[in-house]
Design an enzyme around this catalytic site. Structure first.
Site, PDB file in Angstrom:
ATOM      1  N   LYS A 170       1.697  16.084  -2.882  1.00 18.68           N
ATOM      2  CA  LYS A 170       2.111  15.000  -3.790  1.00 18.68           C
ATOM      3  C   LYS A 170       1.102  14.858  -4.945  1.00 18.68           C
ATOM      4  O   LYS A 170       1.488  14.645  -6.103  1.00 18.68           O
ATOM      5  CB  LYS A 170       2.240  13.689  -3.003  1.00 18.68           C
ATOM      6  CG  LYS A 170       2.498  12.459  -3.845  1.00 18.68           C
ATOM      7  CD  LYS A 170       3.912  12.384  -4.407  1.00 18.68           C
ATOM      8  CE  LYS A 170       4.019  11.223  -5.396  1.00 18.68           C
ATOM      9  NZ  LYS A 170       5.364  10.902  -5.798  1.00 18.68           N
ATOM     10  N   LYS A 238      -2.746   4.917 -10.292  1.00 14.69           N
ATOM     11  CA  LYS A 238      -3.190   4.941  -8.885  1.00 14.69           C
ATOM     12  C   LYS A 238      -3.199   6.379  -8.355  1.00 14.69           C
ATOM     13  O   LYS A 238      -4.151   6.813  -7.715  1.00 14.69           O
ATOM     14  CB  LYS A 238      -2.262   4.070  -8.032  1.00 14.69           C
ATOM     15  CG  LYS A 238      -2.516   4.207  -6.541  1.00 14.69           C
ATOM     16  CD  LYS A 238      -1.342   3.791  -5.686  1.00 14.69           C
ATOM     17  CE  LYS A 238      -0.079   4.551  -5.870  1.00 14.69           C
ATOM     18  NZ  LYS A 238       0.535   5.198  -4.744  1.00 14.69           N
TER      19      LYS A 238
HETATM   20  P1  NAP Z   1       6.632  -1.491  -4.616  1.00 13.14           P
HETATM   21  O1  NAP Z   1       8.021  -1.769  -5.102  1.00 13.14           O
HETATM   22  O2  NAP Z   1       5.488  -2.128  -5.309  1.00 13.14           O
HETATM   23  O3  NAP Z   1       6.628  -1.873  -3.053  1.00 13.14           O
HETATM   24  C1  NAP Z   1       5.494  -1.824  -2.256  1.00 13.14           C
HETATM   25  C2  NAP Z   1       5.774  -2.673  -1.027  1.00 13.14           C
HETATM   26  O4  NAP Z   1       4.656  -2.600  -0.152  1.00 13.14           O
HETATM   27  C3  NAP Z   1       5.975  -4.152  -1.376  1.00 13.14           C
HETATM   28  O5  NAP Z   1       7.106  -4.646  -0.688  1.00 13.14           O
HETATM   29  C4  NAP Z   1       4.692  -4.799  -0.867  1.00 13.14           C
HETATM   30  O6  NAP Z   1       4.851  -6.115  -0.412  1.00 13.14           O
HETATM   31  C5  NAP Z   1       4.322  -3.912   0.273  1.00 13.14           C
HETATM   32  N1  NAP Z   1       2.880  -3.958   0.539  1.00 13.14           N
HETATM   33  C6  NAP Z   1       1.877  -3.582  -0.304  1.00 13.14           C
HETATM   34  N2  NAP Z   1       0.692  -3.766   0.270  1.00 13.14           N
HETATM   35  C7  NAP Z   1       0.930  -4.270   1.507  1.00 13.14           C
HETATM   36  C8  NAP Z   1       0.102  -4.667   2.571  1.00 13.14           C
HETATM   37  N3  NAP Z   1      -1.238  -4.589   2.478  1.00 13.14           N
HETATM   38  N4  NAP Z   1       0.690  -5.153   3.685  1.00 13.14           N
HETATM   39  C9  NAP Z   1       2.037  -5.242   3.786  1.00 13.14           C
HETATM   40  N5  NAP Z   1       2.891  -4.890   2.797  1.00 13.14           N
HETATM   41  C10 NAP Z   1       2.329  -4.397   1.681  1.00 13.14           C
HETATM   42  O7  NAP Z   1       6.339   0.073  -4.610  1.00 13.14           O
HETATM   43  P2  NAP Z   1       7.357   1.286  -4.420  1.00 13.14           P
HETATM   44  O8  NAP Z   1       7.825   1.727  -5.764  1.00 13.14           O
HETATM   45  O9  NAP Z   1       8.340   0.956  -3.349  1.00 13.14           O
HETATM   46  O10 NAP Z   1       6.331   2.423  -3.934  1.00 13.14           O
HETATM   47  C11 NAP Z   1       5.898   2.530  -2.588  1.00 13.14           C
HETATM   48  C12 NAP Z   1       5.084   3.825  -2.470  1.00 13.14           C
HETATM   49  O11 NAP Z   1       5.907   4.940  -2.834  1.00 13.14           O
HETATM   50  C13 NAP Z   1       3.842   3.889  -3.386  1.00 13.14           C
HETATM   51  O12 NAP Z   1       2.789   4.529  -2.728  1.00 13.14           O
HETATM   52  C14 NAP Z   1       4.349   4.698  -4.577  1.00 13.14           C
HETATM   53  O13 NAP Z   1       3.286   5.366  -5.263  1.00 13.14           O
HETATM   54  C15 NAP Z   1       5.288   5.664  -3.895  1.00 13.14           C
HETATM   55  N6  NAP Z   1       6.348   6.226  -4.760  1.00 13.14           N
HETATM   56  C16 NAP Z   1       7.046   5.428  -5.615  1.00 13.14           C
HETATM   57  C17 NAP Z   1       8.025   5.990  -6.431  1.00 13.14           C
HETATM   58  C18 NAP Z   1       8.803   5.160  -7.423  1.00 13.14           C
HETATM   59  O14 NAP Z   1       9.474   5.744  -8.289  1.00 13.14           O
HETATM   60  N7  NAP Z   1       8.776   3.837  -7.350  1.00 13.14           N
HETATM   61  C19 NAP Z   1       8.300   7.358  -6.343  1.00 13.14           C
HETATM   62  C20 NAP Z   1       7.614   8.142  -5.426  1.00 13.14           C
HETATM   63  C21 NAP Z   1       6.627   7.558  -4.642  1.00 13.14           C
HETATM   64  P3  NAP Z   1       5.050  -7.341  -1.450  1.00 13.14           P
HETATM   65  O15 NAP Z   1       6.500  -7.243  -1.845  1.00 13.14           O
HETATM   66  O16 NAP Z   1       4.727  -8.543  -0.665  1.00 13.14           O
HETATM   67  O17 NAP Z   1       4.111  -7.087  -2.589  1.00 13.14           O
END
Ligand code: NAP
Length: 293
Positions: A170, A238
């Protein structure tokens, strides 16, 4: 299969729903209870604590933000390790540090819990359509056990190697994407400064060796000066930070990635955190007095 799913963000919610629709029993946990509403409506069971969800599952999927978040979910109070049964498999699909991933796998192994790292590429659209690319690190037999579960969320599913290898793949993906975004931004700015239409240049380049998905998708965003995400700058920063941190640990020079890191930092410092990371173009333009409205 009984599956726990922790992290109800942009990616986690549709992935959990797809697992439910594939016939699995899914126990979800979101840090903010309201984030569980949609998966619960789709038939998933909402759990108050991570440990509660983990206790009921053979496979525990984690999809949260960054390395310290995964650590907290796994080993914090009422976390995965407090609830998971021996023999369970933790599948971390977040994008985090490969080095920390290997340490987490060792700690879980000492408690009789297996782990796979399985970060994804393909964005929100890929999560909704179950077409994610999934890059996996961990033991081959554990990968085979979890493969049917991956198939409910993704299409191109590759076991890359041992623990951490999925996160390394990744990171490689993010280096190529970031450095290519920088190259496309510089090329289109070069065209404009020369008085040549950058849109025509992009058309001309698309069929040759410079053609790429980045030139196509991110190049279009740059031409339109529209940076609606997509993939947010704060997440790309990040990921490149993970790359630079790992390179430092290994004594490895990555000058291309380091340069893009500086541009991502500048974009973050000028209010761009929530913009698509193609907005690196704004920094390239600003450096040469080429800003657009
Ligand atoms: P996101 O929408 O910001 O969601 C992250 C989730 O994790 C939120 O619901 C958050 O809770 C929860 N969270 C964060 N820290 C936490 C903790 N300490 N304890 C419990 N829950 C926690 O992010 P996302 O886009 O879904 O991305 C998730 C992962 O996938 C990341 O590592 C990102 O780099 C990766 N990713 C994302 C994409 C994309 O296009 N978005 C593509 C590939 C990979 P809250 O709602 O309470 O904040």
């Amino acid at each position: 299969m009984n599956i726990a799913f922790v992290g109800m963000g942009i990616m986690g919610k549709p992935m959990a729903v797809n697992l439910k629709q594939a016939g699995h029993t899914v126990f979800v946990h979101g840090r903010r209870p309201e984030t569980m509403a949609q998966p619960v409506e789709a038939g998933c069971a909402g759990c108050t604590t991570i440990a509660d969800a983990a206790a009921q599952a053979e496979i525990i999927i984690v999809m949260v933000s960054d390395t310290p978040d995964v650590e907290q979910v796994l080993f914090g109070e009422n976390g995965v390790a407090a609830g998971a049964k021996p023999g369970a498999v933790v599948v971390d699909m977040s994008t985090i540090s490969p080095t920390a991933t290997r340490a987490f796998a060792d700690t879980l192994q000492a408690r009789g819990i297996e782990m796979l790292d399985a970060p994804v590429s393909g964005g929100e659209v890929g999560a909704i359509n179950a077409t994610l690319s999934i890059m996996v690190g961990g033991k081959p037999d554990v990968f085979e056990r979890v493969k049917p579960v991956f198939e409910a969320m993704g299409k191109n599913i590759v076991r890359v190697g041992d623990h951490g290898a999925g996160q390394v793949a990744k990171a490689c993906n993010q280096i190529v994407v970031a450095v290519t975004i920088e190259g496309v931004a510089e090329a289109l700015t070069f065209a404009r400064k020369n008085g040549v239409d950058p849109a025509r240049v992009r058309d001309a380049l698309m069929g040759g060796f410079a053609g790429s998905r980045i030139l196509e998708v991110h190049g279009k965003r740059m031409l339109d000066n529209d940076y609606t995400p997509g993939f947010k700058t704060k997440l790309h920063q990040k990921d490149i930070n993970i790359v630079m941190q790992t390179a430092k640990e290994l004594g490895l020079a990555l000058p291309g990635a380091a340069l893009v890191m500086q541009h991502l930092n500048a974009l973050m410092g000028t209010g761009g955190a929530e913009l698509d990371s193609a907005a690196v173009m704004k920094i390239v333009e600003r450096e040469s007095g080429m800003e657009r409205e």
